[in-house]
Design a protein around this motif. Structure first.
Motif, PDB file in Angstrom:
ATOM      1  N   ASP A  57       0.832  -1.165   0.106  1.00 55.66           N
ATOM      2  CA  ASP A  57       0.012   0.094  -0.039  1.00 55.66           C
ATOM      3  C   ASP A  57       1.034   1.152  -0.197  1.00 55.66           C
ATOM      4  O   ASP A  57       0.370   2.055  -0.817  1.00 55.66           O
ATOM      5  N   SER A  58       1.854   1.220   0.907  1.00 53.20           N
ATOM      6  CA  SER A  58       2.627   2.346   0.724  1.00 53.20           C
ATOM      7  C   SER A  58       3.344   2.932  -0.327  1.00 53.20           C
ATOM      8  O   SER A  58       3.515   4.128  -1.017  1.00 53.20           O
ATOM      9  N   VAL A  59       3.867   1.792  -1.135  1.00 54.59           N
ATOM     10  CA  VAL A  59       4.577   2.199  -2.414  1.00 54.59           C
ATOM     11  C   VAL A  59       3.588   2.550  -3.488  1.00 54.59           C
ATOM     12  O   VAL A  59       3.501   3.445  -4.236  1.00 54.59           O
ATOM     13  N   ARG A  60       2.263   1.857  -3.227  1.00 56.75           N
ATOM     14  CA  ARG A  60       1.146   2.140  -4.472  1.00 56.75           C
ATOM     15  C   ARG A  60       0.642   3.387  -4.267  1.00 56.75           C
ATOM     16  O   ARG A  60       0.404   4.379  -5.218  1.00 56.75           O
ATOM     17  N   ASN A  61       0.408   3.765  -2.756  1.00 55.94           N
ATOM     18  CA  ASN A  61       0.192   5.268  -2.442  1.00 55.94           C
ATOM     19  C   ASN A  61       1.130   6.566  -2.940  1.00 55.94           C
ATOM     20  O   ASN A  61       0.539   7.357  -3.565  1.00 55.94           O
ATOM     21  N   LEU A  62       2.266   6.124  -2.837  1.00 52.55           N
ATOM     22  CA  LEU A  62       3.328   6.811  -3.388  1.00 52.55           C
ATOM     23  C   LEU A  62       3.049   7.215  -4.813  1.00 52.55           C
ATOM     24  O   LEU A  62       3.024   8.405  -5.330  1.00 52.55           O
ATOM     25  N   PHE A  63       2.733   5.963  -5.558  1.00 54.68           N
ATOM     26  CA  PHE A  63       2.752   6.409  -7.016  1.00 54.68           C
ATOM     27  C   PHE A  63       1.236   6.989  -7.281  1.00 54.68           C
ATOM     28  O   PHE A  63       1.308   7.710  -8.420  1.00 54.68           O
ATOM     29  N   GLU A  64       0.486   6.605  -6.693  1.00 62.59           N
ATOM     30  CA  GLU A  64      -0.755   7.014  -6.894  1.00 62.59           C
ATOM     31  C   GLU A  64      -0.875   8.701  -6.680  1.00 62.59           C
ATOM     32  O   GLU A  64      -1.426   9.557  -7.370  1.00 62.59           O
ATOM     33  N   THR A  65      -0.005   8.868  -5.642  1.00 63.61           N
ATOM     34  CA  THR A  65      -0.227  10.498  -5.317  1.00 63.61           C
ATOM     35  C   THR A  65       0.882  11.166  -6.422  1.00 63.61           C
ATOM     36  O   THR A  65       0.310  12.318  -7.079  1.00 63.61           O
ATOM     37  N   LYS A  66       1.607  10.659  -6.837  1.00 65.33           N
ATOM     38  CA  LYS A  66       2.679  11.199  -7.678  1.00 65.33           C
ATOM     39  C   LYS A  66       2.066  11.039  -9.118  1.00 65.33           C
ATOM     40  O   LYS A  66       2.118  12.117  -9.877  1.00 65.33           O
ATOM     41  N   TRP A  67       1.419  10.174  -9.466  1.00 63.44           N
ATOM     42  CA  TRP A  67       0.738  10.183 -10.930  1.00 63.44           C
ATOM     43  C   TRP A  67      -0.699  10.677 -10.752  1.00 63.44           C
ATOM     44  O   TRP A  67      -1.318  10.917 -11.744  1.00 63.44           O
ATOM     45  N   GLY A  68      -1.251  10.844  -9.652  1.00 65.89           N
ATOM     46  CA  GLY A  68      -2.890  11.220  -9.655  1.00 65.89           C
ATOM     47  C   GLY A  68      -3.526  10.290 -10.373  1.00 65.89           C
ATOM     48  O   GLY A  68      -4.448  10.903 -11.030  1.00 65.89           O
ATOM     49  N   ALA A  69      -3.499   9.063 -10.036  1.00 64.33           N
ATOM     50  CA  ALA A  69      -4.166   8.024 -10.643  1.00 64.33           C
ATOM     51  C   ALA A  69      -4.643   6.955  -9.607  1.00 64.33           C
ATOM     52  O   ALA A  69      -3.586   6.578  -8.821  1.00 64.33           O
ATOM     53  N   SER A  70      -5.644   6.226  -9.819  1.00 63.59           N
ATOM     54  CA  SER A  70      -5.839   5.144  -8.933  1.00 63.59           C
ATOM     55  C   SER A  70      -5.239   3.942  -9.526  1.00 63.59           C
ATOM     56  O   SER A  70      -5.562   3.964 -10.874  1.00 63.59           O
ATOM     57  N   LEU A  71      -4.474   3.047  -8.642  1.00 66.48           N
ATOM     58  CA  LEU A  71      -3.643   2.139  -9.246  1.00 66.48           C
ATOM     59  C   LEU A  71      -4.131   0.537  -8.841  1.00 66.48           C
ATOM     60  O   LEU A  71      -4.720   0.678  -7.718  1.00 66.48           O
ATOM     61  N   ASP A  72      -4.016  -0.165  -9.548  1.00 64.77           N
ATOM     62  CA  ASP A  72      -4.735  -1.654  -9.316  1.00 64.77           C
ATOM     63  C   ASP A  72      -3.613  -2.215  -8.326  1.00 64.77           C
ATOM     64  O   ASP A  72      -2.568  -2.283  -8.568  1.00 64.77           O
ATOM     65  N   LYS A  73      -4.311  -2.872  -7.057  1.00 69.44           N
ATOM     66  CA  LYS A  73      -3.202  -3.612  -6.425  1.00 69.44           C
ATOM     67  C   LYS A  73      -3.135  -5.050  -6.720  1.00 69.44           C
ATOM     68  O   LYS A  73      -2.533  -5.655  -5.933  1.00 69.44           O
ATOM     69  N   GLU A  74      -4.021  -5.673  -7.719  1.00 68.34           N
ATOM     70  CA  GLU A  74      -3.554  -6.842  -8.185  1.00 68.34           C
ATOM     71  C   GLU A  74      -2.591  -7.074  -9.272  1.00 68.34           C
ATOM     72  O   GLU A  74      -2.792  -6.154 -10.014  1.00 68.34           O
TER      73      GLU A  74
END
Lengths: 514, 960
Positions: B611-628
């Motif tokens: 989650d922490s990594v995904r949040n980092l990219f989601e914030t940076k990219w301004g997009a929701s990312l798939d966790k699967e």
């Protein structure tokens, strides 16, 4: 039963020693007489080969220039009074007047017989060396004043000490027996007449520096020396003088013969190393010196045959004994080789200091043709041509150097008045062009251009300018060449120009005469 | 921008730490002990004339121009061969030296043509420079003497003269211009290690000879170009220089072929490349090159290269050339429609190991942020995925442990499943050099590759194992080490997890892993394994180098772990000269993996479910990312065949040729509704595509490649994109057209985004790379200058972890119908699927793939050298020519896959690595028989070549 010695070295064989030996054997059978023929080596008096010797109560009686057809009459004379009889070998002045330390045993025995070698004083030096430290051996050799007999004259003991002091897993002894200088044969003579002296010298060197492997690099033109050396090495090993445990000392030294492939340059020490390593014989730059990075990159003693063969006597008799011979900084004896236009060609071992005249006239008996002597080339094809006026120079490294000449390997080639010195100068360049390894530019291109420039001079083409060009070329070659091959080629050229200028002026004279 | 002139110091750098001060022409200079006087002078900026010396080669001392005078020493020693000494006083210019140098030059020029004005080296000739430097004004010898220059002399044929050798496609050899400096010969020996050249003859007759006085093409020459680079005259000259003249500016960039990542100077005239010259400051290659990087760049302007975007409705339609806007919108529209119809996860993409880090990063970002799924994979799947997985599990990092230089300090090299003289030639040269210096080599390979025995190198042990038995061999080696007490206990105790080690120790000591027990499986004599094991354990610094012969197996990951175990057990990790080193196949396979090209990992190998990594990219990219995690390449194919995966974006990879089981791949591709191919050429995959987006060659790219030693190298454009758009921009525009705004003004901004999101890249920037030349990741605050050698003071994961590596044989077995085992590989002149090299003159060396077969296998089948044979497996068949050779052991055959018509992958199976799905290219049971016709597959391929690659005639545009 009589014991008869017939040399089997290549010099004697070349003038019929083999047929003499078989004639003796056949004649003995015919007469029902029992003879013991020993094939010894030459004593070095080539002008009287085949020199047949017969053992008597008084000593060995010599018969010179024996042919197969002489054999029945020799039997008839019971090997006594005969037209070819020369009396006791040792009393022949040519031999008697020499000072033989290296060649003391040459021609005495079957060259590969280890017992006979020992019986005549061989392996005394090694026995001494085995009781000494390496450093002490090097010191003894240094003290003796022995200098490299290959021509460069570097103190042998200092070279050994350098290798001794180097720390390495493996060290080597390499003997340079690529004797390619015109008019030289001393290396061959020792290898064919008394190879065990050389082997003993190399073994002492090995014990001194801590080397366990050695190579004798013999030129391919010496097939007899190669086979005799190989046999002598095998015999020495069988007798425990080589191999894993020398004379029970626990020290090891094994020796191999490497056969050269016919290039003069492989007599240059670094090119020889390349060749032993199986590579093309090309000169290596120095530094690194071979004493530190030599064969296969390891500390290596490289010595000429005569340097190594001088060592047994030095160890056996002591440095002081050896040093007693010679003059100035040239100590001990040198094996002078009389060749070319000379009446009594052969090997003369004398202490340094003897003059050229003594060698050529007293030993050599003057020119073969009887015409006056005009030039002498000393020290091989890269040595200077000396005019008759310089015959009283004593043989000494420093004296010769001061006279723009060199003692070199002790080869002396005599020319009479029929010689054309311009052609000899051209030959020096031509020889360099043929034998240059081709690595450095001054030697590779310079030697070819040298031939062309001398041709132009001989043809009288812009002679003055071309003589200047020749001088400049010689300077470039002397200072610029990588090794002595290109560096010394100018010596004979410049000496010819300097001392025989008239020979470079012939066509002009011829034109003037018209 | 100007032509980069690299300083030539004349002799190599000394490695000594001891410094020596001396005086040269009155100036004091301090240099390491062992430095030559020549180099010391150059450090002061004093150029001593020279011709035979160059700093890529050991000093030689032959030209005699560099003579100097040294106080207290007699004569005029050569400055190149004379090492400095403390307090030495050197004079480089005196009257005596001037005369000598002039004398030497006069000799040189007396045997050299005087055609400087029309000579190809005019302006780049050291002989010319030296004649100028010494002030040569006259050649008093004249030019009529003996020479190598003129075809005739005195009206007769000049026997010394030799005609120009133009046999090599890329360079010429003109003996008339040769000065016999031996630089080419020495370069071939010392730098390349091929020993193809020698000096033949002595004295004036000395001349350079290729092979046994053959022409270059027929000799052993591998056309690496080292000789051409070393030549100081026009004797060896690139044909491109002869044709075009000297370059006027140069740009330093990175080769786009293999994973060595050589740095080159692209030497230019305007925006035309004149030649590529290896760059001495390049960390990977240090001035060396191979035939591909040096010469095979002509594909970039090959007529087959596509310059226009194209689209079509059906794959049987001819291609229609369209504008970029139309192609991008068409792609976005079709992908959008597919997602609407089949769901969010029905599309995906494959990133390319041939593209830059920046280009790969934006494609995976497009997939994750614009496609809204993680269906991204990379061609590394089919090559080195087991490396990443295996090394991260054991050591903690998905990369090799060393820099290439490390091999110079290796004492024992274990080379497994790699053929570096063909695949990684520039690294092979480093390896061969070290072996010539005395390092020992153990080769584990079914084939007798060149490393087993070639000029001046020979392996101590060649473990000629059966394909598929790597794990058994390495387990057996470890077994010997552990049962004979040869392990490094101190290292194990200090650096490794004790519990895992204990488990592994019990496993490996089991008699089932003994070389004797495994001999019947591996066919390697147990005694050889024992000897090799002892050598590896006790021979000093031991390093493992491996290639696809390790990874492309059903036990690829097990094998990588087995090698990691071996390195840990013997303490050969974490210092210079040791390590576990993958030889990466493609120029940026390391980078494409680093950039988050895997369906389960973001850039920097961080799991998408974190989650922490995904949040980092989601914030940076301004997009929701798939966790699967998304689909891997083989899963994409399977899903396509199943009808759930309908659209794919393929960046610079020819999956239809390079992926195993071609029939299956083709079926998958035909099942899709939108296949987008971005490539230089209409490749095999393009035959199944609906959109073709022309790509850029490395000469147009602006970005970075990361090589096998984790070295991030700059790729600098030498010309504008020939097809009008940078590849990173294409992806951005598609993403934007699909509704996710993505834009950068320069690729440096992409690298900045990578650095800001990826800890191992934290300190990487274009500015830093321009300043330092290159850096090896990790490059962050902990290692600001990068990390040449990893795991120096402890493993990245903390403690090294031994893994159990049970040998599980592949299900692919030889039987009566398929009695032989096929293994595949590459050759020197061709690269991978050959898309580039086949479009260069490299094809002169290799025009078709051949099947290597042992004489006994050939004889029983009536096969002779050169006969056409059919090669059939359980999957399919093809036909090609046989080459009968003892390189192969009986029972094993071998071919390359450089030519699409061969269709080597028609043969290969669906088997793959248990952990990463890396396909088992290296083991296929086959039968070989005589044949006189193309296989069915080849007929089908030829049809497709004709039908599926047609481009419609472009409508004439009315002249304005």
């Amino acid at each position: 039963m009589i014991t008869i010695y017939v040399p089997k070295d290549s010099a004697a064989v070349s003038v019929g020693a083999d047929s003499v030996a078989s004639a003796i054997a056949a004649e003995a059978v015919k007469r029902g007489q029992s003879v013991n023929i020993i094939r010894n080596g030459s004593r070095g008096m080539f002008f009287m080969e085949p020199l047949v010797e017969v053992a008597t109560d008084k000593g060995r009686m010599a018969f010179g220039s024996v042919t197969a057809s002489d054999v029945p009459s020799l039997f008839d004379a019971k090997f006594g009074a005969h037209s070819k009889a020369l009396g006791l070998t040792e009393e022949i002045p040519y031999l008697k007047n020499q000072e033989r330390l290296i060649f003391a045993r040459a021609g005495l025995n079957d060259p590969v017989a280890v017992e006979a070698y020992q019986a005549s004083g061989g392996y005394k030096g090694l026995a001494k060396a085995l009781g000494m430290t390496g450093a002490a051996i090097a010191a003894e050799v240094t003290e003796s004043g022995l200098r490299g007999r290959g021509g460069a004259g570097f103190p042998t003991g200092i070279k050994w000490k350098t290798v001794h002091d180097a720390v390495a897993e493996q060290k080597y002894i390499c003997c340079n027996a690529d004797e390619g200088d015109s008019g030289t044969f001393a290396d061959r003579l020792i290898m064919e007449s008394d190879p065990l002296t050389l082997i003993e010298g190399m073994t002492i060197a090995a014990i001194c520096v801590g080397a366990t492997e050695g190579y004798v690099y013999i030129r391919s033109e010496y097939p007899d020396a190669i086979s005799i050396m190989k046999q002598a090495i095998a015999n020495a090993e069988a007798a425990g003088f080589l191999g894993g445990n020398i004379c029970g000392s626990g020290k090891a030294f094994s020796l191999k013969v490497r056969v050269g492939a016919g290039a003069y340059i492989c007599g240059e020490e670094t090119a020889m190393l390349e060749s032993i390593e199986g590579k093309r014989g090309m000169v290596r730059p120095k530094p690194p010196i071979p004493a530190l990075e030599g064969l296969f990159g390891m500390p290596t003693v490289i010595n000429n045959v005569l340097s190594l063969a001088s060592v047994p006597a030095i160890l056996a008799e002591g440095a002081a004994f050896y040093k007693n011979y010679g003059m100035g900084r040239s100590r001990g004896t040198q094996a002078f080789q009389l060749a070319g236009n000379i009446k009594q060609g052969g090997l003369v071992e004398k202490a340094f200091g003897i003059t050229l005249r003594q060698l050529i006239e007293d030993f050599g008996g003057g020119t073969f043709t009887g015409k006056p002597l005009r030039a002498v080339q000393v020290g091989g094809p890269l040595g200077s041509y000396l005019p008759a006026s310089k015959l009283d120079l004593p043989m000494d490294y420093e004296t010769f150097a001061a006279n723009a000449a060199m003692v070199g390997h002790g080869g002396i080639v005599v020319f009479d008045t029929s010689v054309d010195m311009a052609k000899q100068a051209r030959f020096a360049m031509e020889f360099c062009a043929a034998e240059s390894c081709g690595k450095c530019t001054p030697c590779r291109i310079g030697s070819t251009r040298g031939v062309e420039v001398i041709d132009k001079i001989i043809a009288g083409e812009a002679r003055e300018q071309n003589l200047v060009l020749l001088e400049d070329l010689c300077q470039t070659m002397t200072d610029g060449s990588l090794c002595a091959m290109g560096g010394l080629t100018p010596m004979p050229v410049l000496s010819a120009v300097r001392d025989f200028p008239e020979d470079f002026d012939r066509p002009a004279r011829a034109q003037a005469a018209e | 921008m100007s032509l980069i002139q690299e300083t030539d110091y004349g002799t190599p750098k000394s490695k000594s730490q001891v410094m020596v001060s001396l005086e040269i022409d009155g100036q004091t200079v301090t240099v390491p002990e062992g430095t030559s006087v020549m180099r010391a002078a150059m450090e002061l900026g004093t150029k001593i004339p020279k011709l035979c010396a160059t700093d890529m080669l050991d000093s030689f001392g032959s030209c005699r121009l560099c003579l100097v005078e040294i106080e207290g020493r007699k004569g005029t020693p050569a400055s190149c061969t004379t090492p400095v000494a403390p307090g030495m006083k050197v004079k480089t210019q005196t009257d005596r030296l001037a005369n000598l140098r002039k004398g030497v030059m006069e000799l040189y020029i007396s045997d050299h043509p005087l055609d400087c004005l029309t000579c190809a080296a005019n302006g780049d000739c050291e002989l010319q420079d030296m004649a100028g430097a010494v002030g040569l004004r006259d050649v008093r010898y004249g030019y009529e003497g003996d020479n190598h220059v003129a075809p005739k002399r005195d009206g007769e044929l000049n026997f010394r003269w030799q005609p120009k050798d133009e046999s090599n496609p890329y360079f010429t050899f003109d003996p008339a211009k040769c000065i016999v400096c031996s630089r080419c010969v020495r370069a071939c020996e010392e730098v390349q290690g091929t020993f193809a050249l020698t000096i033949d003859g002595r004295g004036f007759a000395s001349h350079v000879s290729a092979g046994m006085d053959e022409d270059f093409f027929d000799s052993e020459c591998v056309s690496c170009g080292a000789c051409v680079q070393a030549c100081p005259t026009a004797t060896l000259t690139e044909k491109s220089i002869i044709a075009k003249g000297q370059p006027e500016h140069s740009v330093v960039t990175t080769c786009a072929y293999c994973g060595v990542g050589c740095s080159f100077k692209a030497e230019m005239k305007g925006d035309e490349v004149v030649r590529m010259v290896p760059y001495k400051d390049g960390g990977a290659n240090e001035g060396h090159s191979c035939v591909k990087g040096r010469f095979a760049w002509g594909y970039a302007s090959h007529k087959d290269r596509q310059m226009n975007p194209m689209i079509r409705e059906k794959i049987t339609d001819p291609w229609k050339v369209v504008s970029w806007d139309e192609a991008i919108n068409y792609t976005a529209k079709r992908f959008g429609e597919i997602q609407a119809k089949y769901g969010r996860t029905s599309i995906g993409g494959i990133t390319s190991s041939r593209c830059t880090n920046e280009e790969v990063f934006v494609v995976q970002k497009m997939i994750r942020a614009a496609f809204h799924n993680n269906n991204v994979d990379t061609c590394a799947r089919v090559c080195h995925s087991p490396t990443g997985y295996g090394l991260s599990r054991t050591f903690g990092t998905s990369a090799g442990t060393q820099d290439f230089k490390s091999v110079a300090n290796t004492d024992v090299i274990l080379l497994i499943g790699a053929n570096p003289t063909d695949g990684h030639p520039v690294f092979a040269s480093r390896m061969k050099k070290r072996i010539r210096e005395g390092a020992k080599l153990i080769v584990a390979d079914p084939r007798r590759i060149d490393m087993v025995r070639s000029a001046h190198i020979e392996a101590s042990h060649h473990l000629q194992l059966l394909p598929g038995t790597n794990v058994a061999v390495v387990n057996a080696i470890s077994h010997v080490i552990m049962t004979e007490g040869l392990e490094n206990r101190a290292f194990i105790n200090e650096r490794c997890e004790p519990k895992d080690f204990a488990l592994w120790e019990a496993f490996i000591r089991d008699v089932k892993n003994s070389p004797e027990a495994l001999e019947s499986v591996t066919s390697v004599p147990a005694a050889e394994i024992r000897k090799a094991a002892r050598l590896f354990a006790k021979g000093g610094n031991a390093a493992i180098y491996y290639g696809l012969g390790v990874t492309e197996h059903s036990q690829g990951t097990t094998m990588v772990m087995a090698m990691a175990n071996l390195a840990m057990a013997t303490g050969n990790i974490g210092r210079d000269g040791v390590g576990v080193n993958p030889l990466r196949g493609q120029n940026n396979v390391q980078g494409s993996c680093d950039m988050g090209s895997f369906p389960h990992e973001f850039p920097g190998y961080r799991h998408v479910s974190d989650d922490s990594v995904r949040n980092l990219f989601e914030t940076k990219w301004g997009a929701s990312l798939d966790k699967e995690p998304g689909l891997r390449i083989p899963n994409m194919f399977a899903a396509a065949v199943d009808g759930t995966f309908k659209g794919i974006y393929v960046q610079g990879e020819d999956i239809a040729q390079s992926d195993p089981n071609t029939h299956h791949v083709n079926e998958a591709l035909t099942s899709m509704e939108c296949v987008v191919v971005q490539d230089l050429f209409l490749n095999e995959t393009a035959a199944f595509a609906h959109v073709f987006l022309p790509g850029t060659s490395f000469l147009e790219k602006d970005g970075t490649f990361t090589n096998a030693e984790r070295r991030i190298n700059r790729v600098r454009p030498v010309m504008a994109p020939k097809q009008g758009m940078h590849e990173w921009e294409i992806a951005c525009r598609i993403a934007s057209a699909m509704g996710y705004e993505m834009s950068y003004t320069h690729p440096r901004e992409i690298m900045d985004e990578i650095a800001s999101t990826t800890p191992t890249f934290a300190n990487v920037s274009f500015a830093k790379l321009d300043e330092k030349g290159s850096v090896q990741w990790p490059c962050n605050d902990k290692a600001p200058e990068g990390t040449p050698i990893m795991h120096m003071n402890g493993f990245v994961r903390g403690k090294g972890r031994f893994m159990i590596t049970e040998f599980v044989p592949t299900p692919e077995r030889a039987n009566r119908s398929f009695p032989l085992i096929l293994t595949t590989g590459r050759i020197l002149s061709q690269y991978n699927v050959g898309a580039q090299t086949r479009r260069t003159q490299n094809s002169t060396w290799h025009q078709e793939d051949v099947l290597e077969i042992h004489p006994s296998d050939a004889e029983v089948r009536g096969i002779q050298d050169g006969t056409m044979v059919s090669l059939a497996s359980r999957m399919g068949g093809t036909s090609l020519r046989a080459h009968v050779t003892e390189r192969m052991p009986p029972g094993v055959v071998y071919t390359t896959f450089h030519h699409p018509v061969t269709g080597a992958n028609v043969i290969t199976t669906d088997n793959s690595d248990w952990a990463t799905n890396c396909p088992e290219y290296k083991v296929t049971a086959v039968q070989v028989s005589l044949s006189n016709q193309p296989s069915d597959w080849q007929t089908e391929w030829e049809g497709r070549e004709k039908d599926n690659k047609k481009v419609a005639a472009q409508p004439l545009v009315a002249a304005e």
